[in-house]
Scaffold this active site. Sequence first.
Site, mmCIF file in Angstrom:
data_model
loop_
_atom_site.group_PDB
_atom_site.id
_atom_site.type_symbol
_atom_site.label_atom_id
_atom_site.label_comp_id
_atom_site.label_asym_id
_atom_site.label_seq_id
_atom_site.Cartn_x
_atom_site.Cartn_y
_atom_site.Cartn_z
ATOM 1 N N LYS A 158 0.845 -1.204 0.000
ATOM 2 C CA LYS A 158 0.000 0.000 0.000
ATOM 3 C C LYS A 158 0.877 1.250 0.000
ATOM 4 C CE LYS A 158 -4.094 -2.151 2.005
ATOM 5 N NZ LYS A 158 -3.695 -3.498 2.399
ATOM 6 N N GLY B 173 -17.778 -10.137 3.101
ATOM 7 C CA GLY B 173 -18.058 -10.106 1.655
ATOM 8 C C GLY B 173 -18.369 -11.503 1.132
#
Length: 254
Positions: A84, A212
């Site tokens: 990231k 999810g």
Amino acid sequence: MVFSELIEKSAREKGSKIVLALDLENHEERLLTRAIKILRSVQDYICAVKVNRQLVLPLGLYPNVKTLVKEAHRLRIPTIMDAKVNDVGHTNEAIARNYFKVGFDAIIASPFVGWKGGLEPLFNLAREKSRGVLLLTYMSHEGAAEGYGQTVMDPVTGVRSYMYEIFAKKAIDWNADGIIVGATHPEKIVEIRRIVGDKLSIYSPGVGTQGGDAARSLIAGATYLIVGRSIFKSKNPRDAAKGVCNAVNQPMSM
Ligand code: 3DU
């Protein structure tokens, strides 16, 4: 071969769209041995492995992470470093250089830092070394709305857009190899897929433990699913990986 082709080939060969997130915790003993054991056990059901700093910090790049990456490559599994990356250009480049040096095929970066003096040097390095760059576009956690979900106004046109719409368009302009959109927001996957069409792969984390749903994410437009804890924390990681793999292969073939 560029990264998007590498992972596509792997997904075809394995019949899997699952990227294993190998986020083992650093209090576990024999961390490298365990990481390799899990990787070997699920190898038939994953198309790539993703490592993040949670594992790199306790293991260290040399020799452990290098050994892990080498083992993944021996098993013909592409490797993604979830760094990231989010700093100014020269450190972004240096960070990526270290990860590419131990063999990672792709790196994840944050588009918030922009291009000039931000991600441009990282992209240049990735191109030079034939590695991939994946960009965060809408993260899976609730607070993602505070950043990726805010509306911003173009100072020239006065047009208002969502941050994630802008990031999706930038990912195309910057020639990224893929984007990350959380599986916990299938409606965002649908919207973002409309923006990027077939130009970019969508990697979707947040399947299972974060809530999810694998099949729903793929139907919404995800290309690959990033799955961690629901695989490696289960009693039998191989069966768990097989389970996710079968669950997502069914709706695709209907
Ligand atoms: O929740 P899981 O255990 O399946 O792990 C998800 C992985 O995906 C984990 O490595 C995390 O760092 C990464 N990730 C997200 O969870 C959400 C994002 O938006 C981007 C990456």
